[in-house]
Design a protein around this motif. Sequence first.
Motif, short mmCIF file in Angstrom:
data_model
loop_
_atom_site.label_atom_id
_atom_site.label_comp_id
_atom_site.label_asym_id
_atom_site.label_seq_id
_atom_site.Cartn_x
_atom_site.Cartn_y
_atom_site.Cartn_z
N TRP A 1 22.76 -37.31 -37.91
CA TRP A 1 22.63 -36.92 -39.23
C TRP A 1 23.80 -36.12 -39.91
O TRP A 1 24.41 -35.42 -39.08
N ASN A 2 24.66 -36.85 -40.74
CA ASN A 2 25.77 -36.03 -41.43
C ASN A 2 25.76 -35.94 -42.59
O ASN A 2 25.26 -36.86 -43.50
N VAL A 3 26.13 -34.80 -42.95
CA VAL A 3 26.02 -34.37 -44.80
C VAL A 3 27.66 -33.98 -45.07
O VAL A 3 28.10 -33.19 -44.00
N ASN A 4 27.85 -34.52 -45.92
CA ASN A 4 29.42 -34.30 -46.71
C ASN A 4 29.26 -33.00 -47.16
O ASN A 4 28.38 -32.84 -48.12
N THR A 5 30.05 -32.04 -46.82
CA THR A 5 30.23 -30.85 -47.33
C THR A 5 31.46 -30.36 -48.16
O THR A 5 31.70 -29.26 -48.37
N GLY A 6 32.10 -31.46 -48.48
CA GLY A 6 33.38 -31.24 -49.27
C GLY A 6 34.54 -30.67 -48.69
O GLY A 6 34.99 -30.75 -47.67
N GLU A 7 34.97 -29.73 -49.39
CA GLU A 7 36.03 -28.74 -48.95
C GLU A 7 35.56 -27.53 -48.21
O GLU A 7 36.38 -26.79 -47.77
N HIS A 8 34.09 -27.45 -48.10
CA HIS A 8 33.50 -26.39 -47.24
C HIS A 8 33.00 -26.56 -46.06
O HIS A 8 32.29 -27.45 -45.78
N LEU A 9 33.42 -25.74 -45.10
CA LEU A 9 33.12 -26.01 -43.72
C LEU A 9 31.86 -24.78 -43.60
O LEU A 9 31.89 -23.63 -43.47
N PHE A 10 30.63 -25.53 -43.12
CA PHE A 10 29.56 -24.80 -42.82
C PHE A 10 29.35 -24.56 -41.59
O PHE A 10 29.18 -25.65 -40.57
N ALA A 11 29.29 -23.33 -41.04
CA ALA A 11 29.07 -23.07 -39.62
C ALA A 11 27.44 -22.51 -39.58
O ALA A 11 27.02 -21.61 -40.67
N SER A 12 26.53 -22.68 -38.69
CA SER A 12 25.26 -22.56 -38.60
C SER A 12 24.74 -22.08 -37.31
O SER A 12 25.56 -22.85 -36.36
N ARG A 13 23.90 -21.54 -37.08
CA ARG A 13 23.24 -21.11 -35.74
C ARG A 13 22.69 -22.50 -34.88
O ARG A 13 21.71 -22.78 -35.58
N GLY A 14 23.28 -22.66 -33.83
CA GLY A 14 22.25 -23.75 -33.12
C GLY A 14 22.71 -25.10 -33.58
O GLY A 14 23.69 -25.78 -33.34
N THR A 15 21.75 -25.83 -34.05
CA THR A 15 21.33 -27.15 -34.22
C THR A 15 22.54 -27.92 -34.95
O THR A 15 22.54 -29.17 -34.61
N LEU A 16 23.07 -27.32 -35.84
CA LEU A 16 24.24 -28.10 -36.68
C LEU A 16 25.43 -27.75 -36.32
O LEU A 16 25.96 -26.52 -36.05
#
Length: 475
Positions: free
Chosen positions: A254-269
């Motif tokens: 599963w891939n989501v385009n997050t544009g110019e923002h880099l999202f870091a999250s704990r664990g799964t993603l």
Amino acid sequence: KQVESLYPRPGWVELDPEVLWSQFIGVIKETVQAAGLHMRQIAGLGISTQRGTFITWHKKTGKPFHNFISWQDVRSAELVNSWNKSLLLKVIHVIFTVLHFLTGSDRYLAPSFLTFSTHQTSMKLSWIFKNIHEAEEAAKKNNCCFGTVDTWLLYRLTKGSVYATDYSNASSTGIFEPFTKCWNPTLCRLLSIPMSIYPPVKDTSFNFGSTDSEIFGVPIPIMAVVADQQSAMFGECCFHPGDVKLTMGTGGFWNVNTGEHLFASRGTLYPLIGWKIGEEVVYLTEGSISDIGTTIKWAQDIELFTSVDETAEMAQSVADSQGVCFIPGLQVSGDGPYLCASFMGLKPSTNRNHLVRAILESVAFRNKLLYDIIVKKVHIPLQTIRADGGVSNNSFVMQMTSDLINKKIEKPANVDMSSLGAAFLAGLASGFWTDKKQLKKLRRIEAVFEPQKDSEEYRPAMDAWLQAMKHSPHW
């Protein structure tokens, strides 16, 4: 064509670089011939490759120090366990947790809960320099090259004159820092990996140089290099923030385009660079599922069915799986190397249709779990989901996934999106297309799956499956 994996020892998964090279060249020649074209008519070549599989070789001789080590390889398991239990890693967690708290910057979030797994290139590369003396000695003399599949192919296509990778492949190794867009010196020092081994990182849609004229008879410009999942995202024309791509092939992504923002999250993603074209850098967030196509192929190998095409009909021929749950785990996991696949809830009345339905349901249930995590953690309104990969041809999985997540899912006419994405990127670099609007006009949708059942209707089956999943690690 799929390059056959080699298993020299339990847990080791390798690919022969010469076999990979010859099959790669063979496929290009066959494709051009089948299209009724001549090599001199090819305006540019785009290369999309599997991620996380790598090789090291001698800079001067070009001779590999070992076979390609696959992303599935678990030879670094002892190293991984040792690091994850180490005091040093706990100290790192504390330092970066404090930095994240003080700055609020996502750049410090990922290191604050860093754990290693056997899937990561970094740990297998650390293993190389601890166990292969020739590679270690060459690195000391600045004569060791590291490359994922794309880098090796570029090197071979240009007879050693081009040594490079792109941002999508680099960010997929886990050794490249997507925030700073550099190979990570801190991680390399930590794991005793020499920084001198890494290739320069170029744009995804870019003129990398031309193939040596001896290979195809004429030089062909190499106009794009891209990792397979990012390439599929581009092929699906997921160009805007909130666009979602679901690939269901050997594994699920599963891939989501997050544009110019880099999202870091704990664990799964995981945060990735999707592509870089000139000044434009597009970021993605990715969640993955192992054992989708692998499981279906295994079920065919043990003759649960004759053709993959009949599985949707078999699943629909029964009202439910009769309480049978399939627990995935055919591919050894870095997180749980002792887990194995299993069926639970078998009864005297269980038949092949119930087993097939249980396998397909497990794909849809895992899609639902990952989708819910994405909704919770990625704070961008999600748009229509576009699916691709061989398993997207399965109408049962597609419909059940649509029902469970209560979203429309589009399936393109061509499900091999990785190759299309590479072609799009190469076409943009060569001037064959001038902008992405032209690419959108080329999209062809074969089917649209819209929610038909309330997701609550699946609640008893999913609860039973979740319960079975809880019990399986204790086997």
